[in-house]
Design a protein around this motif. Structure first.
Motif, PDB file in Angstrom:
ATOM      1  N   SER A 128       0.290  -1.077  -0.023  1.00  0.00           N
ATOM      2  CA  SER A 128      -0.167  -0.482  -0.094  1.00  0.00           C
ATOM      3  C   SER A 128       0.978   0.862  -0.080  1.00  0.00           C
ATOM      4  O   SER A 128       0.637   2.191  -1.264  1.00  0.00           O
ATOM      5  N   ALA A 129       1.891   1.490   0.912  1.00  0.00           N
ATOM      6  CA  ALA A 129       2.589   2.403   1.321  1.00  0.00           C
ATOM      7  C   ALA A 129       3.373   2.882  -0.280  1.00  0.00           C
ATOM      8  O   ALA A 129       3.740   3.744  -0.510  1.00  0.00           O
ATOM      9  N   THR A 130       3.805   1.625  -0.980  1.00  0.00           N
ATOM     10  CA  THR A 130       4.924   1.612  -2.489  1.00  0.00           C
ATOM     11  C   THR A 130       3.961   2.470  -3.538  1.00  0.00           C
ATOM     12  O   THR A 130       4.004   2.982  -4.682  1.00  0.00           O
ATOM     13  N   ILE A 131       2.700   1.962  -3.584  1.00  0.00           N
ATOM     14  CA  ILE A 131       1.346   2.319  -4.380  1.00  0.00           C
ATOM     15  C   ILE A 131       1.727   3.889  -4.461  1.00  0.00           C
ATOM     16  O   ILE A 131       1.589   4.829  -5.053  1.00  0.00           O
ATOM     17  N   LEU A 132       0.636   4.484  -2.871  1.00  0.00           N
ATOM     18  CA  LEU A 132       0.870   5.040  -2.227  1.00  0.00           C
ATOM     19  C   LEU A 132       1.416   6.697  -2.995  1.00  0.00           C
ATOM     20  O   LEU A 132       2.289   7.689  -3.613  1.00  0.00           O
ATOM     21  N   LEU A 133       2.859   6.638  -2.620  1.00  0.00           N
ATOM     22  CA  LEU A 133       4.204   6.885  -2.903  1.00  0.00           C
ATOM     23  C   LEU A 133       4.913   6.897  -4.332  1.00  0.00           C
ATOM     24  O   LEU A 133       5.280   7.856  -5.022  1.00  0.00           O
ATOM     25  N   ALA A 134       4.097   6.160  -5.196  1.00  0.00           N
ATOM     26  CA  ALA A 134       4.372   5.955  -6.951  1.00  0.00           C
ATOM     27  C   ALA A 134       3.594   6.645  -7.049  1.00  0.00           C
ATOM     28  O   ALA A 134       3.471   7.395  -8.274  1.00  0.00           O
ATOM     29  N   GLY A 135       2.611   7.154  -6.681  1.00  0.00           N
ATOM     30  CA  GLY A 135       1.288   8.108  -7.175  1.00  0.00           C
ATOM     31  C   GLY A 135       2.275   9.411  -7.009  1.00  0.00           C
ATOM     32  O   GLY A 135       1.813  10.396  -7.621  1.00  0.00           O
ATOM     33  N   GLN A 136       3.177   9.571  -6.411  1.00  0.00           N
ATOM     34  CA  GLN A 136       3.408  10.752  -5.428  1.00  0.00           C
ATOM     35  C   GLN A 136       4.842  11.063  -6.229  1.00  0.00           C
ATOM     36  O   GLN A 136       4.550  12.676  -7.006  1.00  0.00           O
ATOM     37  N   MET A 137       4.897  10.230  -6.638  1.00  0.00           N
ATOM     38  CA  MET A 137       7.308  10.351  -7.872  1.00  0.00           C
ATOM     39  C   MET A 137       6.190   9.902  -8.544  1.00  0.00           C
ATOM     40  O   MET A 137       6.842   8.879  -9.562  1.00  0.00           O
ATOM     41  N   SER A 138       5.739  10.589  -9.768  1.00  0.00           N
ATOM     42  CA  SER A 138       5.833  10.392 -10.953  1.00  0.00           C
ATOM     43  C   SER A 138       6.933  10.496 -12.231  1.00  0.00           C
ATOM     44  O   SER A 138       7.754  10.834 -11.577  1.00  0.00           O
ATOM     45  N   GLY A 139       6.385  10.501 -13.258  1.00  0.00           N
ATOM     46  CA  GLY A 139       7.896  10.288 -14.661  1.00  0.00           C
ATOM     47  C   GLY A 139       9.010   9.429 -14.341  1.00  0.00           C
ATOM     48  O   GLY A 139       9.039   8.630 -13.147  1.00  0.00           O
ATOM     49  N   PHE A 140       9.933   9.399 -14.971  1.00  0.00           N
ATOM     50  CA  PHE A 140      10.522   7.591 -14.856  1.00  0.00           C
ATOM     51  C   PHE A 140      11.832   8.526 -13.677  1.00  0.00           C
ATOM     52  O   PHE A 140      11.197   7.266 -13.132  1.00  0.00           O
ATOM     53  N   ALA A 141      11.867   9.018 -13.947  1.00  0.00           N
ATOM     54  CA  ALA A 141      12.727   9.481 -13.733  1.00  0.00           C
ATOM     55  C   ALA A 141      12.587   9.573 -11.156  1.00  0.00           C
ATOM     56  O   ALA A 141      13.264   8.987 -10.517  1.00  0.00           O
ATOM     57  N   GLY A 142      10.903   9.716 -10.864  1.00  0.00           N
ATOM     58  CA  GLY A 142      10.534  10.272  -9.895  1.00  0.00           C
ATOM     59  C   GLY A 142      10.158   8.184  -9.631  1.00  0.00           C
ATOM     60  O   GLY A 142      10.883   7.330  -8.459  1.00  0.00           O
ATOM     61  N   LYS A 143       9.713   6.905 -10.745  1.00  0.00           N
ATOM     62  CA  LYS A 143       9.922   6.438 -10.033  1.00  0.00           C
ATOM     63  C   LYS A 143      11.391   5.003 -10.134  1.00  0.00           C
ATOM     64  O   LYS A 143      10.666   4.944  -9.793  1.00  0.00           O
ATOM     65  N   ALA A 144      12.171   5.947 -11.353  1.00  0.00           N
ATOM     66  CA  ALA A 144      13.403   5.359 -10.535  1.00  0.00           C
ATOM     67  C   ALA A 144      13.992   6.012  -9.210  1.00  0.00           C
ATOM     68  O   ALA A 144      14.555   4.402  -8.581  1.00  0.00           O
ATOM     69  N   GLU A 145      13.496   6.723  -8.735  1.00  0.00           N
ATOM     70  CA  GLU A 145      14.249   6.961  -7.436  1.00  0.00           C
ATOM     71  C   GLU A 145      13.395   6.341  -6.811  1.00  0.00           C
ATOM     72  O   GLU A 145      14.014   5.902  -5.047  1.00  0.00           O
ATOM     73  N   LEU A 146      12.116   5.431  -6.180  1.00  0.00           N
ATOM     74  CA  LEU A 146      11.635   5.239  -6.166  1.00  0.00           C
ATOM     75  C   LEU A 146      11.569   3.535  -5.787  1.00  0.00           C
ATOM     76  O   LEU A 146      11.776   3.385  -4.768  1.00  0.00           O
ATOM     77  N   VAL A 147      12.172   3.417  -7.107  1.00  0.00           N
ATOM     78  CA  VAL A 147      12.931   1.830  -6.669  1.00  0.00           C
ATOM     79  C   VAL A 147      14.805   1.508  -6.442  1.00  0.00           C
ATOM     80  O   VAL A 147      14.851   0.591  -5.793  1.00  0.00           O
ATOM     81  N   GLY A 148      15.211   3.064  -6.561  1.00  0.00           N
ATOM     82  CA  GLY A 148      16.731   2.754  -5.520  1.00  0.00           C
ATOM     83  C   GLY A 148      16.623   3.071  -3.952  1.00  0.00           C
ATOM     84  O   GLY A 148      16.554   2.409  -3.355  1.00  0.00           O
ATOM     85  N   VAL A 149      15.006   4.026  -3.814  1.00  0.00           N
ATOM     86  CA  VAL A 149      14.744   3.667  -2.553  1.00  0.00           C
ATOM     87  C   VAL A 149      14.113   2.061  -1.941  1.00  0.00           C
ATOM     88  O   VAL A 149      14.401   2.020  -0.108  1.00  0.00           O
ATOM     89  N   ILE A 150      13.521   1.435  -3.052  1.00  0.00           N
ATOM     90  CA  ILE A 150      12.576   0.070  -2.140  1.00  0.00           C
ATOM     91  C   ILE A 150      14.367  -0.370  -2.002  1.00  0.00           C
ATOM     92  O   ILE A 150      14.500  -1.663  -1.290  1.00  0.00           O
ATOM     93  N   ALA A 151      15.611  -0.950  -2.876  1.00  0.00           N
ATOM     94  CA  ALA A 151      16.742  -1.405  -3.642  1.00  0.00           C
ATOM     95  C   ALA A 151      17.449  -0.885  -1.623  1.00  0.00           C
ATOM     96  O   ALA A 151      17.828  -1.750  -1.282  1.00  0.00           O
ATOM     97  N   ALA A 152      17.347   0.398  -1.294  1.00  0.00           N
ATOM     98  CA  ALA A 152      18.224   1.212  -0.161  1.00  0.00           C
ATOM     99  C   ALA A 152      17.573   0.579   1.230  1.00  0.00           C
ATOM    100  O   ALA A 152      18.164  -0.429   2.172  1.00  0.00           O
TER     101      ALA A 152
END
Length: 207
Positions: A128-152
């Motif tokens: 749920s938190a991931t989907i919510l954050l994905a809606g706030q971090m739009s665009g390729f750069a935002g998604k890449a940053e979110l993936v980086g956060v998940i990985a970290a």
């Protein structure tokens, strides 16, 4: 930068690596250190794949079922608040312990998948938190940053698993309870913010 910090804090307190360390030790009891690291690494990889899938396609999945992002933000915020409540009053640890006691001998060989990856790491709250954050971090750069956060965060989780026995001895039961409850208060505040933002967006959405 603010979005990155918010994403990191939200996912970190939802997954709660420190709180999972004692459970990981209990699940892998009797294993050698190398085997424990292998199980922890596999669980982190599986959880990473699941959360990235929802980070990239979560909005599309919601659209498929006709669910708006504001509505999901409200529901997700409420779910996160329940998790925060459980963390503050030690209900989450009790529930996780009940989950681990249901393992059979056959399931022990697949414990990296269940219950480590699902539902302890990539559970409903984290998804749920991931989907919510994905809606706030739009665009390729935002998604890449979110993936980086998940990985970290999952890399940190694996590190905690690898050092779980030492960490448990270091902080003790009192330290674990203090950390879990402090993170629970932070998560509760973030959950309330999600609900408030979702209500505002829902009310202001065009008919």
């Amino acid at each position: 930068m603010d979005q990155l910090i918010t994403a990191f804090v939200t996912l970190f307190v939802t997954i709660d690596p420190a709180g999972l360390a004692p459970l990981f030790i209990a699940l892998t009891s009797g294993m050698e250190a190398r085997e424990r690291r292998r199980v922890g690494f596999r669980a982190a990889i599986i959880a990473f794949v699941i959360l990235v899938l929802f980070a990239l396609a979560g909005t599309a999945i919601l659209a498929l079922f006709g669910i708006t992002l504001p509505a999901f933000r409200i529901a997700g915020g409420l779910l996160l608040f329940v998790i925060a409540f459980e963390m503050i009053f030690e209900k989450r640890a009790e529930r996780h312990e009940r989950t681990t006691t249901r393992l059979s001998a056959d399931e022990m060989s697949h414990l990296a998948v269940f219950p480590l990856a699902i539902p302890l790491l990539a559970g409903p709250g984290a998804i749920s938190a991931t989907i919510l954050l994905a809606g706030q971090m739009s665009g390729f750069a935002g998604k890449a940053e979110l993936v980086g956060v998940i990985a970290a965060i999952l890399a940190i989780t694996f590190g905690v698993f690898a050092l779980g026995e030492r960490i448990e001895k270091l902080i003790g039961d009192t330290g674990r309870m203090v950390i879990s409850r402090l993170l629970g208060v932070i998560l509760a505040a973030l959950a309330v913010q999600y609900v408030a933002d979702g209500i505002v967006a829902f009310v202001n959405a065009p008919a």
